[in-house]
Structure formats: C-alpha cells, structure tokens
Scaffold this active site. Structure first.
Site, PDB file in Angstrom:
ATOM      1  N   LYS A 195     -10.676  -9.650   8.967  1.00  0.00           N
ATOM      2  CA  LYS A 195     -11.105  -8.870   7.811  1.00  0.00           C
ATOM      3  C   LYS A 195      -9.926  -8.620   6.890  1.00  0.00           C
ATOM      4  O   LYS A 195      -8.897  -8.099   7.301  1.00  0.00           O
ATOM      5  CB  LYS A 195     -11.703  -7.519   8.220  1.00  0.00           C
ATOM      6  CG  LYS A 195     -12.395  -6.814   7.033  1.00  0.00           C
ATOM      7  CD  LYS A 195     -12.643  -5.349   7.288  1.00  0.00           C
ATOM      8  CE  LYS A 195     -11.485  -4.465   6.878  1.00  0.00           C
ATOM      9  NZ  LYS A 195     -11.244  -4.440   5.399  1.00  0.00           N
ATOM     10  N   GLU A 271      -0.418  -2.303  15.026  1.00  0.00           N
ATOM     11  CA  GLU A 271       0.884  -2.266  14.351  1.00  0.00           C
ATOM     12  C   GLU A 271       0.725  -1.275  13.215  1.00  0.00           C
ATOM     13  O   GLU A 271       0.033  -1.540  12.241  1.00  0.00           O
ATOM     14  CB  GLU A 271       1.269  -3.665  13.861  1.00  0.00           C
ATOM     15  CG  GLU A 271       2.749  -3.791  13.526  1.00  0.00           C
ATOM     16  CD  GLU A 271       3.044  -3.459  12.082  1.00  0.00           C
ATOM     17  OE1 GLU A 271       3.482  -2.301  11.828  1.00  0.00           O
ATOM     18  OE2 GLU A 271       2.854  -4.322  11.222  1.00  0.00           O
ATOM     19  N   CYS A 305       5.837  -1.274   6.208  1.00  0.00           N
ATOM     20  CA  CYS A 305       5.672  -0.295   7.290  1.00  0.00           C
ATOM     21  C   CYS A 305       6.996   0.066   7.940  1.00  0.00           C
ATOM     22  O   CYS A 305       7.178   1.193   8.406  1.00  0.00           O
ATOM     23  CB  CYS A 305       4.681  -0.814   8.320  1.00  0.00           C
ATOM     24  SG  CYS A 305       5.074  -2.452   8.958  1.00  0.00           S
ATOM     25  N   GLU A 402       5.325   9.211   5.866  1.00  0.00           N
ATOM     26  CA  GLU A 402       5.394   7.854   5.328  1.00  0.00           C
ATOM     27  C   GLU A 402       4.854   7.839   3.902  1.00  0.00           C
ATOM     28  O   GLU A 402       3.678   8.131   3.674  1.00  0.00           O
ATOM     29  CB  GLU A 402       4.600   6.884   6.201  1.00  0.00           C
ATOM     30  CG  GLU A 402       4.729   5.444   5.739  1.00  0.00           C
ATOM     31  CD  GLU A 402       4.016   4.458   6.654  1.00  0.00           C
ATOM     32  OE1 GLU A 402       4.538   3.343   6.843  1.00  0.00           O
ATOM     33  OE2 GLU A 402       2.951   4.809   7.182  1.00  0.00           O
TER      34      GLU A 402
END
Length: 504
Positions: A195, A271, A305, A402
């Site tokens: 996806k 992840e 990330c 983050e």
C-alpha cells in the site's frame, strides 16, 4: 472473485515540459483496475500546490480482492511456487535493470509527487535499483542448516516463505521503500500487497509497469493506493494476510500491531519514528561535523525518520559550533526541486508544513533562540527555511518530539557521561551520531547509545547491505542486509530417524 474493470493510464505533465503516462489503477494480478466502489483520491504537487492527477482509492473490498490474488499466486500449484530460487532472483535483477534504464523518468515523477530535489530523487531511484539487485542475488543463497545431534538421527532446517505479506510504506521515500519492502519478500518466495502512502502514490504505480516484463506471474506483486484508515487498516486486520510490515509513525505502528494481534496474530515488523541524538565532542573537526550535522537534519527536507534532530554540543566548543552550523545552513539552496542546485525541496503537504511552523513557534515561545530560518520560503508550495534553534532543553516539544522537518535543536552538554545519558533520554531509539577524533571514545559511546544505527563522524548514510531498524519505540525487526530476509521466512526443523531405539 469480484471482477473489476481495467482502467487506462492518464497523461501527466512534468515541469520540464515533458509528459508521461501515469498508471492510476490498483495493480492486481498484473493489471491496473478500478476500485469496486469507484473511489478516487486527488494527488497534488507540494512544490506547486497544483493537482497532478487522481488515482484509484482502494477500500476493504479491494484489499480482499488483492489478498485473494496474492493467495492464489502463493498456492503450491501456482507458477510462482514452481519458480526456482534462481528464477526469483532473475526477476528482481531484471526489475533493477528496468529501473536503471528509466532512472531520470522515475526520479522526475518522485520529485513531482513528493517535492524532494531532483538530485536526491535520482539517488533514491538508483538506491532502489541497487536494493532490488542485491536481494536478487540473495534469492538462491538463503537456506537452512544440517544439524548433527547423534548417530541415531539426521536433522536439518528449511527457510520457507511466510505467505501473503502486506506492506505499508510512507510518503518520505516512496520509491525507495518499494524496494526495501518488495525485494526481500519476493526473494524469499512470498507474494505481496503493497500500500502506497496517500500523499505519494505515483512512483510505485509507475514501477508496476515493469513487474510483468520482469517475469513476475500475476498476483505476486500487487500495489494499492488508498487511505490508511480504510485500506491500511483492512490489511492489518485481514485474516488471510500472514505478515504485515509497516514504516511510518510510532502512533500508527501501535494501531497496526493491535490490529495484527486482534486478527490472526500475523507476524509484524515496524520501522517507526525517531528523535535521534547527534553528539559533537570538543575534539571533533568542527567544520566537518557542521557539514554532517546539516546533512543529518536538512537532507530530504528533514523528512527522515532517523534525522539527527537533537544535536548535543560540548560546552567549550558550543558557541563556535553553532556559528559553523548556522553558516552552513545559510548556504543551502531551498526552492524549485527541479533546479539542479536545489538541496532542500518542499515539505510533502500543507498539513506537514503547518505542523513544522507550529513547532518552530513553540520552541521560540518556550525560550529557544532562533539562530537562522524559522519562516516559510517563497509564496507558492510548502517550503520551510532550514531552521536552527539553540538553547533548547529536553522539556521543550522541539527537544523531545519528532518534528519531521528541517528544524535542528541544539543542546549544550559537559561530560561524556552526560552526553550518553541525555542522548538515551528518549522513548525513541532509531539512530544516533558521534563526532570525535578519539576512536576509543567513539566506540565506547556508540556501544552505550540505545539506537539501532550509530554513525561516527558522518550521518544519514544508509546502504542496502547494512541492516536498519530501531530500539525502544522506534520499531521491531530490521530491514536491509541479510537481516531483512528473516522478516520474510519461517524456519522449519525436520528430524529423520536413522535407527533410534523405540521410545516405548
């Protein structure tokens, strides 16, 4: 199986003046097809804010159709299961060849759809080709062991494919993540349903044009574009998907894991996010460290990330280092991602752009000093200036959360012990950096940092041969390298009686 109609490609303009044929349908059984309910999602260019095209929007029914196709391709009597491991490898290496032959074309699509600079997009596309070719080489080399126990038995292990694998990729590296996910899965003999991210579906759909020519039978590789809440959740919950792999935020990763556990307890790899510390000691080459610190946070518009977003600088070189980092940040060219000199392109969406600006404003409000940047760049597109905040503390949002944007938080420290303690003071553990000319200190500190990757005197260098993944809330499992294969195999032990005494 529900039948759906095939859907033609649409013509899309690239800012260079060229046009190309963009697949917009769901890729199932080597065909581009419409959604059962005819859903569509608009795709915009983040650098121009203009509509590129509309792609098909998959929902639960479409996921079910794709799963049936993947399951049929995985059956023992299906062509894919009769492929030798070497033949699977050849499919992957052929796919890598097609990618390299169309590198500029694919990079342009990635830049158009994601907003990243064309130079970085070329690197992503080449990296994807390298990754597919690497796993093509592994396809006939991942095997079990013979295990000697005693003279009465012979034992061995087999590495067998898991089955139908659902894979959900993020918007920051749309094309590269296709290779990270599809490569090891099909090398091991699985079938996949991938996806795409809602914001960046185009390059993965273009990749599907090479799947059948590369030799993959129908149903082995399926690609869906769709909303995460419907399409992604349907994959995580599906009772006939054997494994789910997700790359994205920690919050969504938790939801994926809950759905996997509540359904058929499918295997999960994640992840996830990070707030990675990048530590600069006073004996480091400050100019080189400033370059790597800038690259560590402003690469890919900060949408990484593992970005080195928390920079700890030893107090006696703090002021000098801040000056060097700021000077380097001022030299970075921001703007038109199709300009060959641009380093930092657009943020991926208006929502992400506004989120980043909000974090910067919050940091200043809570006492951080704005050294450079902090504002939108230009009047069209979602561009944010490379931003450096000094005097940051870990209780500020910019020091612990983050941001996923070009915002660097600089924090002062005194001792090695303090650097390690504060570097580990995070719920995340994806990556870290250490800058020093003392090799012994570099190794000692890297061994004590709670992170899946540690860069010494560099940052943000990834390679398809080297595993990548996180500690703590940054994920479960590893991608890339030989370690990535373990996500897509299960081990079977076989015992053969060579003359044992009867047990009863």
């Amino acid at each position: 199986m529900t039948t759906v109609r095939e859907i033609p490609n649409v013509q899309v303009d690239i800012p260079s003046g060229k046009k190309y044929e963009q697949p917009v349908g769901l890729f199932i059984n080597n065909k581009h097809v419409d959604a059962v309910n005819g859903g569509r999602v608009k795709v915009f260019s983040p650098s121009t804010e203009k509509l590129i095209c509309e792609v098909v929007d998959a929902d639960e029914e479409d996921v079910d159709i794709a799963v049936k196709a993947a399951r049929a391709a995985f059956q023992n009597d299906a062509p894919w299961r009769r492929f030798s491991s070497a033949e699977r490898g050849r499919c992957l290496t052929k796919l890598a060849d097609f990618i390299e032959q169309n590198l500029e074309y694919l990079a342009s699509i990635e830049t158009l759809d994601n907003g990243k600079s064309i130079t970085l997009a070329r690197g992503d596309v080449q990296g994807a080709a390298n990754c597919f070719r690497y796993y093509g080489g592994w396809a006939d080399k991942d095997y079990g062991q013979t295990i000697e126990t005693d003279v009465t038995r012979f034992a061995y292990t087999r590495h067998e494919p898991i089955g139908v694998c659902g894979q959900i990729i993020p918007w920051n590296f749309p094309f590269l993540m296709c290779a990270w996910k599809i490569g090891p899965a099909v090398a091991c003999g699985n079938t996949v349903i991938l996806k795409t991210a809602e914001l960046t579906p185009l390059s993965a759909l273009v990749l599907t044009q090479f799947i059948e020519p590369a030799g993959f039978p129908p149903g082995v590789v399926n690609v869906l574009s769709g909303d995460g809440r419907r399409c992604g959740n349907a994959m995580a919950c599906h009772m006939d998907i054997d494994k789910i792999a997700f790359t994205g935020s920690t919050g969504v990763g938790r939801m994926v894991m809950r759905s996997a556990a509540a359904s058929n307890l499918k295997k999960v790899t994640l992840e996830l996010g990070g707030k990675s510390p990048n530590i600069v000691f006073d004996d480091a080459d400050l100019e080189e460290a400033a370059v790597w610190v800038n690259f560590g946070i402003f690469y890919n518009s900060g949408q990484v990330c593992c970005a080195g977003s928390r920079v700890y600088v030893q107090e006696n070189v703090y002021d000098e280092f801040v000056k060097r980092v700021v000077n380097k940040a001022k030299s970075l060219k921001v703007g038109d991602p199709f300009d060959e000199e641009t380093f930092q392109g657009a943020q991926v969406s208006k929502q992400q752009y506004e989120r980043i600006i909000g974090y910067i404003e919050s940091g200043i409000q809570h006492g951080a000093k704005l050294e450079v940047g902090g504002k939108p760049h230009g009047h069209i597109g979602y561009f944010v200036e490379p931003t450096v905040l000094s005097g940051v503390t870990e209780d500020m949002a910019v020091g612990k959360e983050e941001i996923f944007g070009p915002v660097l938080a600089i924090i002062k420290f005194k001792t090695v012990e303090e650097a390690v303690r504060r570097g580990n003071n995070s719920t995340f553990g994806l990556a870290a950096g250490v800058h020093t000319n003392d090799l012994r200190n570099a190794v000692k500190v890297s061994n004590r940092l709670e992170a899946g990757t540690v860069w010494i005197n560099c940052y943000n260098l990834l390679h398809h041969q080297i595993p990548f993944g996180g500690y703590k809330e940054s994920g479960i499992g590893r991608e890339l390298g030989s370690y990535g294969l373990t996500n897509y195999t299960q081990t079977k032990s076989v015992h053969i009686n060579l003359g044992m005494d009867l047990p009863i």
